[in-house]
Design a protein around this motif. Sequence first.
Motif, short mmCIF file in Angstrom:
data_model
loop_
_atom_site.label_atom_id
_atom_site.label_comp_id
_atom_site.label_asym_id
_atom_site.label_seq_id
_atom_site.Cartn_x
_atom_site.Cartn_y
_atom_site.Cartn_z
N UNK A 282 0.83 -1.21 0.00
CA UNK A 282 0.00 0.00 0.00
C UNK A 282 0.86 1.25 0.00
N UNK A 283 1.89 1.28 0.82
CA UNK A 283 2.77 2.45 0.88
C UNK A 283 3.46 2.69 -0.47
N UNK A 284 3.82 1.62 -1.16
CA UNK A 284 4.42 1.77 -2.49
C UNK A 284 3.42 2.36 -3.48
N UNK A 285 2.17 1.92 -3.40
CA UNK A 285 1.16 2.46 -4.30
C UNK A 285 0.86 3.92 -3.99
N UNK A 286 0.83 4.26 -2.70
CA UNK A 286 0.64 5.66 -2.32
C UNK A 286 1.79 6.51 -2.85
N UNK A 287 3.00 6.03 -2.69
CA UNK A 287 4.17 6.76 -3.18
C UNK A 287 4.08 7.00 -4.69
N UNK B 258 3.00 10.74 -9.16
CA UNK B 258 2.26 10.99 -10.40
C UNK B 258 1.50 12.32 -10.34
N UNK B 259 0.96 12.65 -9.17
CA UNK B 259 0.22 13.90 -9.03
C UNK B 259 1.15 15.11 -8.98
N UNK B 260 2.34 14.97 -8.42
CA UNK B 260 3.27 16.09 -8.28
C UNK B 260 2.56 17.33 -7.71
N UNK B 261 1.95 17.22 -6.53
CA UNK B 261 1.15 18.34 -6.03
C UNK B 261 2.01 19.54 -5.62
N UNK B 262 1.45 20.73 -5.81
CA UNK B 262 2.04 21.95 -5.27
C UNK B 262 1.64 22.13 -3.81
N UNK B 263 0.43 21.66 -3.48
CA UNK B 263 -0.09 21.74 -2.12
C UNK B 263 -0.66 20.39 -1.72
N UNK B 264 -0.45 20.01 -0.47
CA UNK B 264 -1.10 18.83 0.11
C UNK B 264 -2.03 19.32 1.20
N UNK B 265 -3.31 19.05 1.04
CA UNK B 265 -4.34 19.52 1.97
C UNK B 265 -4.73 18.38 2.89
N UNK C 197 8.70 13.62 -1.79
CA UNK C 197 7.53 14.13 -2.52
C UNK C 197 6.60 14.90 -1.60
N UNK C 198 6.45 14.46 -0.34
CA UNK C 198 5.58 15.17 0.59
C UNK C 198 6.16 16.54 0.91
#
Length: 241
Positions: free
Chosen positions: A71-76, A81-88, A123-124
């Motif tokens: 699961x952690x690998x899939x989350x990573x 893939x999303x490359x977010x500018x913000x994590x809410x 990434x975070x």
Amino acid sequence: MSSSGTRRLALDIETISPHLTPDDDPDWEDPEDFQLAAIGLAYDGPEAGGRLPRTQILTRRAPGLASELDLLRRINAELWAYQPDEIVTYAGDFFDLPMLKKRPVYAADGPAGDGLAGDLKTIIESAESVDLGDFAAEAYGYGTGLDDLIQHQEVGLRRTFFDDYTHELDLQRIRPTDADTDYVDSGDIPGIMETWLHARSDSHDDIGPCNLEHTERMLSDYILGDIEHLITLSHRIPFSE
């Protein structure tokens, strides 16, 4: 919807604590007291074109650390893939984000865990953290929960009622003894999720009755009930009393 070109990703993790009973109090800052069980994601970016944010749920497939590592690998992979500018998040600076960064080294010894932890940390921390809990505390006082904020902001509180699903779970056994709601609360998730994971795995014994299909739908509705609001609320900060 995103109008500034910002890639905004909301996330909310769900956890289990197999070595604790429903009435035990976990140490919220100790990653050994938790295992990742699921994550809800909602993405809003410039390519959405005015559509609703994309939502998805990733879950473990079985009990055991190997499944948590998967699961952690899939989350990573999704985060990269999303490359977010913000994590809410809501209280994510305190719980969700530290757990995502720390749990890989508990799910796998050595290079596999260390490397995955490093990837998740990178990434975070490349994105700006937008913790709605901080803004809620400023507007409504410390101790304001997500449900409280949703009601203050009148964005439509969603409840996941047990009686709407033929889940077949033994709720008295898997819920905390002081649980008295007729809907799923955050304290119910570890017992529900662990029972469901055992029931769906061919390699583990059932630990209680569980209708797989209806329990999965109940869990999904609960997770989406929170994650769908985070993007909407993020467009309203700072909140006003």
